[in-house]
Design a protein around this motif. Structure first.
Motif, short mmCIF file in Angstrom:
data_model
loop_
_atom_site.label_atom_id
_atom_site.label_comp_id
_atom_site.label_asym_id
_atom_site.label_seq_id
_atom_site.Cartn_x
_atom_site.Cartn_y
_atom_site.Cartn_z
N ALA A 43 0.93 -1.17 -0.06
CA ALA A 43 0.02 -0.02 0.15
C ALA A 43 0.69 1.18 0.04
N ARG A 44 2.08 1.23 0.87
CA ARG A 44 2.82 2.38 0.79
C ARG A 44 3.39 2.84 -0.67
N ARG A 45 3.86 1.57 -1.38
CA ARG A 45 4.56 1.69 -2.67
C ARG A 45 3.20 2.22 -3.58
N GLY A 46 2.17 1.82 -3.39
CA GLY A 46 1.12 2.34 -4.10
C GLY A 46 0.76 3.81 -3.90
N ARG A 77 -11.94 1.68 -7.88
CA ARG A 77 -12.26 2.06 -6.50
C ARG A 77 -10.92 1.87 -5.82
N LEU A 78 -9.82 0.95 -6.27
CA LEU A 78 -8.56 0.85 -5.55
C LEU A 78 -7.93 2.02 -5.86
N ALA A 79 -7.94 2.87 -7.14
CA ALA A 79 -7.33 3.93 -7.19
C ALA A 79 -7.64 5.03 -6.46
N SER A 80 -9.11 5.28 -6.45
CA SER A 80 -9.78 6.15 -5.49
C SER A 80 -9.17 6.15 -3.99
N GLU A 81 -9.06 4.92 -3.54
CA GLU A 81 -8.58 4.57 -2.10
C GLU A 81 -7.23 5.07 -2.16
N LEU A 82 -6.52 4.97 -3.05
CA LEU A 82 -5.09 5.21 -2.89
C LEU A 82 -4.66 6.68 -2.88
N GLN A 86 -3.11 9.01 0.17
CA GLN A 86 -2.01 9.81 0.00
C GLN A 86 -2.09 11.29 0.16
N ALA A 87 -3.49 11.79 0.09
CA ALA A 87 -3.63 13.02 0.38
C ALA A 87 -3.12 13.75 1.49
N PRO A 88 -3.21 13.40 2.74
CA PRO A 88 -2.67 13.81 4.02
C PRO A 88 -1.20 14.33 3.78
N ASP A 89 -0.42 13.27 3.22
CA ASP A 89 0.79 13.72 2.99
C ASP A 89 1.22 14.43 1.76
N ASP A 90 0.38 15.00 1.00
CA ASP A 90 0.52 15.70 -0.21
C ASP A 90 0.75 17.03 0.20
N ARG A 91 1.51 17.96 -0.56
CA ARG A 91 1.46 19.32 -0.23
C ARG A 91 0.15 20.13 -0.70
#
Length: 378
Positions: A43-46, A77-82, A86-91
């Motif tokens: 998941a992290r790599r995703g 659905r998987l792409a949306s979840e990723l 990822q959003a909280p770590d984004d700028r």
């Protein structure tokens, strides 16, 4: 993360992500299915693949669009979840980006009751198929969102835009084509007035706004005709549209108020055109006609061609001689920004427009919106 789980993911990636064969995919999925401890690292790599897509100029809606086109609903659905993970770590991003994330969250809430995944091998296969696609996404032109200058509050989601939305909603809901198209013409007049108000405000501001850009999906079927329709709407609203056929979107360049109008009007006109086309097609079929594809392509092409003229005429009712210098300077800025983003563009001929009945019906559907001169808005 342990070295063992990292090794599992790396071996699965080496086997599956850089080869096209089903055998390679099965090998990678088998490795991941056999090591549940590797799930967190996978998941992290995703999330890293998602971050890499952002660095290459993609946005959330773009990624979801390409995944939907190339793969299946489970991958979407998987792409949306990723993306949401990822959003909280984004700028920090602009309002349009945040709106895309909000839409993904709303869609996820609506599909919360979706059936759970079946087995680990199937899930691992889905993950690797998605990662394979994300890995190979090319670079896109980066889009910049401009926040209001310091000390200036953003224009309210103005009563004008609210009125435009209301008019377009009525246009989509009515069963009378003439009424729908008259409401759309009125919406274009309001959009023109909204654009002029924004232009005058920017001209008086110490730090005028700069053009921005957004991407709008232009998807099959009949994507060429849809791209022509979007170009007509963009041109009437002081914007420029550049179609990217391989990735099923157009990039629209313009000032923010105009971009909002383009998105609203294009979406509504596409709904109205499809409704009118379906009715016309039903009548054609009643007469024994069967060539559906060429009829639809020709209908939409004619509709786009005529609607461009109508929208331009509606917009011009709001322009007086004293406004021309302000609007001209903004047009120069939009053109310059478009040329910077797309130094090389090509033109394409509209294919498949060979059906006389379809063209005639589409032109008539657009012509019904020509309701004559209107009084200037207060």
């Amino acid at each position: 993360m342990t070295s063992t789980t990292s090794s599992t993911v790396e071996r699965a990636f080496r086997a599956a992500l850089y080869a096209e064969t089903d055998t390679a995919l099965d090998t990678g999925a088998s490795l991941l299915a056999g090591d549940p401890a590797a799930d967190a690292e996978l998941a992290r790599r995703g999330r890293e693949f998602v971050s890499a897509a952002w660095r290459r100029g993609w946005q959330p809606a773009d990624v979801v669009r390409i995944v939907r086109r190339e793969l299946d609903d489970v991958h979407v659905r998987l792409a949306s979840e990723l993306i949401r993970a990822q959003a909280p770590d984004d700028r920090p991003r602009g309002p349009r980006w945040r709106a895309q994330l909000d839409e993904l969250a709303e869609q996820a809430a609506e599909t919360a009751a979706a059936p759970p995944r079946t087995d680990r091998f199937t899930h691992a296969t889905t993950v690797l198929e998605l990662y394979r696609l994300l890995l190979r996404l090319p670079g896109l032109e980066p889009l910049e969102e401009h926040e209001p200058p310091a000390g200036r509050q953003p224009r309210p989601e103005s009563r004008m835009l609210t009125r435009i939305r209301a008019l377009l909603a009525k246009a989509e809901a009515t069963g009378f084509p003439e009424e729908a198209e008259a409401l759309t013409a009125k919406a274009q007049e309001l959009s023109a007035r909204h654009s002029i108000d924004e232009a005058l405000l920017a001209a008086r501001a110490p730090s005028p706004d700069a053009p921005g850009a957004c991407r709008i999906g232009v998807e099959a079927p009949y994507e060429q005709a849809k791209a022509v329709l979007l170009d007509a709407v963009a041109t009437a609203n002081h914007c420029r549209a550049v179609w990217n056929e391989p990735f099923a979107f157009s990039t629209v360049v313009g000032f923010e108020a105009d971009l909002e109008a383009v998105e609203l009007l294009y979406t509504s006109l596409l709904v109205q055109a499809t409704t009118a086309m379906t009715k016309a097609e039903t009548a054609q079929r009643a007469g024994g006609r069967r060539r559906t594809k060429t009829f639809r392509q020709s209908f939409l092409a004619a509709y786009a061609h005529r609607i461009g003229t109508r929208l331009a005429a509606a917009a011009e009712t709001q322009v007086t001689d004293d406004l021309l210098p302000v609007l001209a300077s903004r047009e120069v800025a939009v053109t310059a920004q478009t040329d910077r983003m797309f130094p090389e563009t090509t033109t394409t001929r509209l294919r498949g427009v060979s059906d006389e009945a379809g063209w005639t019906e589409g032109a008539q559907a657009a012509d019904r919106a020509q309701v004559g001169a209107r009084p200037r808005l207060p």
